[in-house]
Design a protein around this motif. Structure first.
Motif, PDB file in Angstrom:
ATOM      1  N   LYS A 128       0.853  -1.187   0.000  1.00 35.29           N
ATOM      2  CA  LYS A 128       0.000   0.000   0.000  1.00 35.29           C
ATOM      3  C   LYS A 128       0.888   1.235   0.000  1.00 35.29           C
ATOM      4  O   LYS A 128       1.798   1.349   0.817  1.00 35.29           O
ATOM      5  N   ARG A 175      -5.258   5.467  -1.302  1.00 38.73           N
ATOM      6  CA  ARG A 175      -5.963   5.079  -2.523  1.00 38.73           C
ATOM      7  C   ARG A 175      -5.091   4.352  -3.540  1.00 38.73           C
ATOM      8  O   ARG A 175      -5.591   3.918  -4.574  1.00 38.73           O
ATOM      9  N   GLU A 220      -4.315   3.193  -8.736  1.00 41.84           N
ATOM     10  CA  GLU A 220      -5.209   3.987  -7.895  1.00 41.84           C
ATOM     11  C   GLU A 220      -6.599   3.388  -7.931  1.00 41.84           C
ATOM     12  O   GLU A 220      -7.107   3.035  -8.990  1.00 41.84           O
ATOM     13  N   ARG A 221      -7.216   3.317  -6.761  1.00 42.87           N
ATOM     14  CA  ARG A 221      -8.558   2.744  -6.693  1.00 42.87           C
ATOM     15  C   ARG A 221      -9.605   3.770  -7.104  1.00 42.87           C
ATOM     16  O   ARG A 221      -9.676   4.861  -6.539  1.00 42.87           O
ATOM     17  N   ASP A 259     -13.497   3.905  -6.979  1.00 36.50           N
ATOM     18  CA  ASP A 259     -14.492   3.062  -6.312  1.00 36.50           C
ATOM     19  C   ASP A 259     -15.519   2.494  -7.280  1.00 36.50           C
ATOM     20  O   ASP A 259     -15.954   1.366  -7.132  1.00 36.50           O
ATOM     21  N   SER A 289      -9.603  -1.380 -11.442  1.00 35.30           N
ATOM     22  CA  SER A 289      -8.793  -1.002 -10.282  1.00 35.30           C
ATOM     23  C   SER A 289      -9.358  -1.559  -8.968  1.00 35.30           C
ATOM     24  O   SER A 289      -8.575  -2.019  -8.128  1.00 35.30           O
ATOM     25  N   HIS A 331      -7.451  -3.895  -5.966  1.00 30.32           N
ATOM     26  CA  HIS A 331      -7.427  -3.514  -4.550  1.00 30.32           C
ATOM     27  C   HIS A 331      -8.142  -4.523  -3.660  1.00 30.32           C
ATOM     28  O   HIS A 331      -7.718  -4.758  -2.537  1.00 30.32           O
ATOM     29  N   SER A 345      -2.002   9.829  -9.839  1.00 30.24           N
ATOM     30  CA  SER A 345      -1.305   8.630 -10.320  1.00 30.24           C
ATOM     31  C   SER A 345      -0.536   8.908 -11.615  1.00 30.24           C
ATOM     32  O   SER A 345       0.228   8.053 -12.069  1.00 30.24           O
ATOM     33  N   GLU A 380      -1.471  11.753   0.235  1.00 29.94           N
ATOM     34  CA  GLU A 380      -1.742  11.154  -1.069  1.00 29.94           C
ATOM     35  C   GLU A 380      -0.579  11.349  -2.038  1.00 29.94           C
ATOM     36  O   GLU A 380      -0.719  11.097  -3.238  1.00 29.94           O
TER      37      GLU A 380
END
Ligand SMILES: Cc1cc2nc3c(=O)[nH]c(=O)nc-3n(C[C@H](O)[C@H](O)[C@H](O)COP(=O)(O)OP(=O)(O)OC[C@H]3O[C@@H](n4cnc5c(N)ncnc54)[C@H](O)[C@@H]3O)c2cc1C
Lengths: 203, 248
Positions: B21, B25, B78-79, B81, B86, B90, B126, B158
């Motif tokens: 990680k 994100r 990068e996630r 949602d 992606s 994750h 990202s 971030e």
């Protein structure tokens, strides 16, 4: 091979399956992709040149070009980055009508499309004529925004969308198939989405 | 007959060997390709997921590791949602999983130490990933090419690769880092707390010994448009600017 744990996915609705080339997904928005900054092309400065090799055949101003016959085309488009967008409505001038106005028959061989930002892309000439392609001036009835290649972009909807050069300012007929910007950088010379011709090593 | 090798099937299996990680994100995934390859800093790979019914999703991810780093390639994902691919990485992907991958790809957004400098890098979120490969490549090659990186993130936490980047900046060996936080106060003297603009680009250029021969801009579409405009306003010729847009 099946990927462990990948089930859901954003499957296209099954009734549209046959309209989505392999490896593509359905996009509702209209993503923007380009190799450089967005050029600010003003219609006052705009011109479009037709060339055969190094020889100019005819040049149009914005007003002259807009006076050519206008046609509408609503097509599905397919970007090499894997999105497909249905029913995109364009209006512009068919390549056939550009050639007719220049008083020439379509030459055999290939065409390089050129853009204001130095971008270029190659297409066999036969893929541009007989109603297959146009220089688009309107999208959804409105002037094409700069991000999407306005004031004018090439539209060759049956090939991957990098062939539909943004900010187009001319077509050049060539005897040989000369790679353009992305084709020099590993992309396929033809780019048929139905055969997944993305990269130069694809058959 | 030509002796050229036949093109191999471009897709291959790659095994996830490590997961780390990076920020709330962004998570890095290391892949060991079954047919190892060498890439150039700035290139990407395509990744393809296949569901049991044959449905496939593919996306591009830049390679974060330097070409000479060995031990597979690092992708920093990068996630999103509501995204498709992606969140799979994750939430589902684990060490030992095999993922289909194709690459290395891309021949435009690349920098090699032998290309020299000065180079100006501008990344948003990202979008820093391919730029990181260039910065790492420079360090591992012990290249003296001057590089300035302007990296925009929302908040300090971030900032992907933050400690590594600050460590490289502290060496004062020709790599210069400016962070700009759009939703928090700057923490270091060289940092900013606003969106990228022409003045910031001008100041980044002043920290280079002479005008950059190339600028690389990467991030979301909106970020790339804004940063490229800022560079042009700051006097960088449009032909010197290379962009990579991650989409929406
Ligand atoms: C050359 C290149 C390099 C890249 N490198 C990186 C990298 O290093 N790291 C990284 O994190 N990303 C990178 N990207 C972006 C990456 O390829 C993906 O776009 C990203 O991971 C999102 O994919 P996803 O499947 O999770 O989201 P997607 O499913 O593609 O969705 C993206 C967004 O669009 C919206 N969306 C899309 N389709 C629909 C739909 N049908 N309905 C509703 N909403 C929709 C979603 O809400 C979501 O927010 C790169 C892209 C390119 C082109």
């Amino acid at each position: 091979m099946v990927t462990r744990g990948f089930f859901s996915g954003r499957r296209p609705p099954s009734d549209t399956d046959e309209r989505i080339p392999p490896g593509q997904y359905l996009e509702q928005g209209f993503p923007v992709l380009s190799a450089g900054p967005t050029p600010r092309v003003r219609t006052e400065d705009w011109s479009f040149t037709l060339k055969h090799g190094p020889r100019p055949i005819k040049k149009w101003s914005w007003a002259e070009f807009n006076a050519l016959p206008q046609n509408k085309m609503t097509r599905d488009i397919h970007c090499v980055t894997a999105w497909t967008k249905f029913n995109t409505p364009w209006q512009g001038v068919l390549i056939d009508d550009i050639l007719a106005d220049a008083g020439i028959e379509p030459p055999s061989g290939f065409t390089l499309a050129h853009s204001f930002d130095g971008y270029s892309t190659n297409v066999p000439t036969k893929d541009l004529v007989t109603g297959k392609a146009m220089v688009a001036l309107l999208y959804e009835g409105k002037p094409i925004t700069l991000d999407h290649g306005g004031p004018a972009r090439l539209l060759v909807p049956h090939l991957y969308f990098w062939k539909s050069a943004k900010w187009v300012n001319g077509l050049q007929f060539t005897e040989r198939d000369e790679p353009g910007f992305w084709e020099l950088r590993g992309y396929h010379m033809y780019g048929d989405p139905w055969r997944e011709q993305r990269y130069s090593s694809d058959p | 007959m030509s002796a050229e090798p036949q093109p191999q099937s471009p897709w291959q299996m790659a095994t996830i060997t490590r997961i780390e990680k990076r920020t709330p994100r962004v998570t890095s995934f290391w892949f060991q390709p079954s047919r190892p390859f060498t890439h150039l800093a700035g290139q990407h790979v395509d990744v393809r997921l296949t569901a049991p019914d044959g449905y496939q999703a593919r996306r591009s991810y830049s390679i974060a590791s330097a070409p000479e780093a060995g031990a597979g390639i690092e992708l920093a994902i990068e996630r999103l949602d509501d995204g498709e691919v992606s969140p799979f990485f994750h939430d589902v992907a684990e060490i030992g999983d095999e993922i289909e991958l194709r690459g290395p790809l891309g021949g435009h957004f690349i920098w090699e130490a032998s290309d020299g400098g000065p180079i100006l890098l501008v990344g948003g979120g990202s979008g820093v990933v391919p730029l990181m490969a260039m910065v790492r490549h420079r360090a591992l090659q012990k290249s003296a090419a001057p590089i300035a990186l302007v990296f925009s993130a929302r908040v300090w936490d971030e900032v992907i690769f933050r400690d590594e980047l600050i460590g490289l900046d502290d060496r004062r060996d020709g790599f210069d880092l400016a962070l700009t936080l759009t939703r928090e106060q700057a923490r270091r003297a060289s940092d900013y707390s606003r969106r990228v603009d022409a003045r910031m680009m001008m100041q980044a250029m002043e920290r280079l010994p002479k005008a950059p021969r190339l600028a690389f801009v990467c991030g979301s579409n909106a970020f790339v448009s804004a940063a490229a405009e800022a560079l042009i306003e700051a006097g960088v010729p449009a032909g010197f600017i290379r962009t990579e847009r991650y989409g929406v």
